[in-house]
Design a protein around this motif. Structure first.
Motif, PDB file in Angstrom:
ATOM      1  N   PRO A  43     -11.184   9.018  10.302  1.00 28.23           N
ATOM      2  CA  PRO A  43     -10.163   9.471   9.374  1.00 28.23           C
ATOM      3  C   PRO A  43      -9.913  11.192   9.283  1.00 28.23           C
ATOM      4  N   GLY A  44      -8.801  11.617   9.011  1.00 21.79           N
ATOM      5  CA  GLY A  44      -8.544  13.091   9.427  1.00 21.79           C
ATOM      6  C   GLY A  44      -7.186  13.475   9.429  1.00 21.79           C
ATOM      7  N   VAL A  45      -6.765  14.714   9.348  1.00 21.55           N
ATOM      8  CA  VAL A  45      -5.427  15.022   9.341  1.00 21.55           C
ATOM      9  C   VAL A  45      -4.841  14.640  10.450  1.00 21.55           C
ATOM     10  N   HIS A  46      -5.451  14.469  11.736  1.00 27.89           N
ATOM     11  CA  HIS A  46      -4.759  14.058  12.920  1.00 27.89           C
ATOM     12  C   HIS A  46      -5.223  12.620  13.232  1.00 27.89           C
ATOM     13  N   SER A  47      -5.031  11.976  12.150  1.00 29.19           N
ATOM     14  CA  SER A  47      -5.449  10.377  12.417  1.00 29.19           C
ATOM     15  C   SER A  47      -4.579   9.809  12.149  1.00 29.19           C
ATOM     16  N   TYR A  48      -4.304   8.503  12.899  1.00 26.05           N
ATOM     17  CA  TYR A  48      -3.293   7.508  12.725  1.00 26.05           C
ATOM     18  C   TYR A  48      -3.514   6.290  12.034  1.00 26.05           C
TER      19      TYR A  48
END
Lengths: 326, 208
Positions: free
Chosen positions: A320-325
């Motif tokens: 997970p992260g800000v650039h995660s789908y």
């Protein structure tokens, strides 16, 4: 909003896509078989046969037909499900969905790999088995893991259904809330100019870097010569150029879309930096390939860099992260 | 002077490798933290992680800036004074850092890098005989010079102009320089072959 037309287009895509899936699956399997036979040294007669000679062109043509089918569906989305002011027919915005979102990413990658594979077929026939094998595997993976035809754009579909349900429910407050959310997604993501430039550059780069990876394997194993390292470098420099441009263009988008959200040490960004550094090292090592041991080191870096690329791609779905789908 | 070059190359590779390892560590740390709490990137622990990563990256970034600043003059400064020139830069930057803070020292290094790199680009175009490059040919040298100038402007923009209204405009300039520089650098042989003029008698074209 013409939801019935949208659903009909979705069903048509799924119907035609089912046929395409079987056809492309069969072509992918034949490519793998042809690659294995050629590796086993039984490909001489095979490649002289007419069907084998036209196999790559036919495969790419069918892939391109699938891409056109997806483009048609995206145009239907634009036509049938605009965002309208609740209670009126006034159109606020229409979707311009890029052709490389959700399950379409891997398909787009495989399409561009097909383009490069066809070029390699014509210019470096000795390299054909490896390219055929990789093409078949990538095509089957794209169909098996993220088939863009069978369940078209599931996340976008959820959003459209939510919007339709809000309109039917007749609660103005809820309608405005849903509309605000969808408009934010439309303006900041789907219709963003960056979305039309940043991802496709990266996927074309990935396709070129896959050719480079395949050409790096023989020198790493002590086989192959200048042909392989030349091919590995040729496609790596193309991939690296596109990769660098694509990554740089992503930067103003992060400022615009994520604003004050911390993104710098996000796992996807971290892995992208690792991948970029490794490819930088690979290209520099190639410059010194005539020194003792450097050709093999460069080949090793070419292989490791591509493994980092795969890991970078997968990171988006795993961590997970800000650039995660996720 | 080969030893000086080789030292700078090894230092740059080492620092880039360090950044790569740090990024790998960050990814592994994020993975493990997300196993314990899927939404950890929305908690205060994430801010602490960012601060720690920034702290570890800072010396590597400073090292890269110093290496870059020392690497650029080798093209234009005479070899017999290059070591003294480099030592003077390091001493001056360290002095500025001690008196006015690390920010001023970094700004000095980056401004100096930009001025020197602009001089390199100008020399490539107008006085190529005064330069020392590993690669030969106008296209390759211009590509290399533009790429390095773009990189210097990019770092300056990111570190110094981050909050400025010029930030994104300068970013696009740096991107353009880096992309054109990379393309010229990578495709120098092909571009050189295409732009070489064929003599009227059909003989061999001039080499770029």
């Amino acid at each position: 909003m013409d939801f019935a037309d949208y659903l009909a287009a979705r069903d048509s895509l799924a119907g035609a896509g089912a046929v395409l899936t079987w056809l492309l699956g069969a072509l992918g399997a034949v490519l793998i078989a042809a690659g294995i036979l050629e590796f086993a040294g039984r490909g001489e007669r095979l490649v002289r046969m007419l069907p084998a000679r036209i196999l790559p062109a036919v495969t790419l043509a069918v892939q391109a037909a699938g891409f056109l089918l997806l483009a048609w569906f995206h145009l239907e989305v634009r036509r049938t499900v605009p965002l309208t002011m609740p209670g009126t027919d006034q159109v606020l915005a229409r979707y311009a969905l890029p052709l490389w979102i959700e399950g379409e990413k891997l398909y787009f990658w495989a399409l561009w790999f097909g383009v490069f594979a066809l070029i390699v077929h014509r210019r470096q026939p000795a390299f054909r088995p490896a390219v055929d094998l990789a093409w078949g595997v990538l095509l089957l993976l794209a169909l098996a893991l993220t088939n863009p035809f069978t369940d078209p754009l599931p996340r976008f579909h959820q959003e459209v259904v939510m919007y339709r349900d809000a309109l039917l429910a007749g609660n103005p407050m809820e309608q405005v809330q849903v509309l605000e959310m969808l408009y934010g997604r439309l303006a900041g993501f789907y219709n963003s100019a960056y979305m039309w430039i940043h991802p496709p550059l990266l996927f074309v780069a990935y396709a070129a870097l896959l050719v480079s990876f395949l050409a790096s394997i023989p020198p790493l194993l002590g086989r192959g010569g200048s042909l392989h390292s030349g091919l590995a470098y040729g496609y790596a420099r193309l991939g690296y150029l596109l990769l660098t441009v694509g990554l740089l263009i992503g930067y103003p988008w992060t400022r615009e879309a994520w604003k004050d959200q911390p993104w710098w040490w996000d796992p996807k960004i971290n892995m992208t930096l690792v991948m970029w550094v490794l490819y930088t090292a690979f290209l520099h090592a190639h410059l010194y390939r005539h020194r003792p041991g450097m050709a093999r080191l460069a080949a090793g870096l070419g292989v490791v860099s591509f493994l980092a690329l795969i890991f970078t791609y997968v990171t988006t779905y795993v961590i997970p992260g800000v650039h995660s789908y996720q | 002077m080969g030893g000086y070059d080789f030292f700078l190359i090894r230092a740059t590779i080492g620092l880039l490798a360090g950044l790569g390892v740090l990024s790998l560590y960050g990814t592994a740390y994020s993975f493990l933290a997300s196993q314990a709490d899927r939404h950890w990137h929305m908690t205060p622990a994430y801010s602490q992680y960012l601060d720690r990563m920034d702290g570890m990256a800072f010396p590597l970034v400073v090292g890269l800036l110093v290496a870059m600043t020392l690497c650029i003059p080798k093209r234009i400064i005479p070899r017999d004074v290059l070591l003294r020139f480099s030592a003077a830069i390091v001493v001056l930057a360290a002095g500025l850092g001690a008196v006015r803070g690390a920010g001023t020292a970094l700004a000095f290094l980056m401004a100096l890098s930009m001025i020197l790199q602009v001089a390199v680009v100008a020399a490539v175009l107008f006085r190529p005989d005064t330069l020392r490059f590993e690669r030969h040919g106008l296209v390759a040298q211009l590509g290399s010079a533009l790429l390095h100038l773009g990189f210097v402007v990019f770092v300056f923009d990111l570190v110094i102009l981050y909050e400025s209204r010029w930030h994104i405009g300068v970013f696009w300039l740096a991107t353009l320089l880096m992309v054109v520089g990379t393309a010229l650098s990578f495709y120098a042989p092909e571009i050189g072959a295409r732009t070489a003029r064929k003599p009227p008698d059909g003989g061999c074209p001039d080499r770029a």
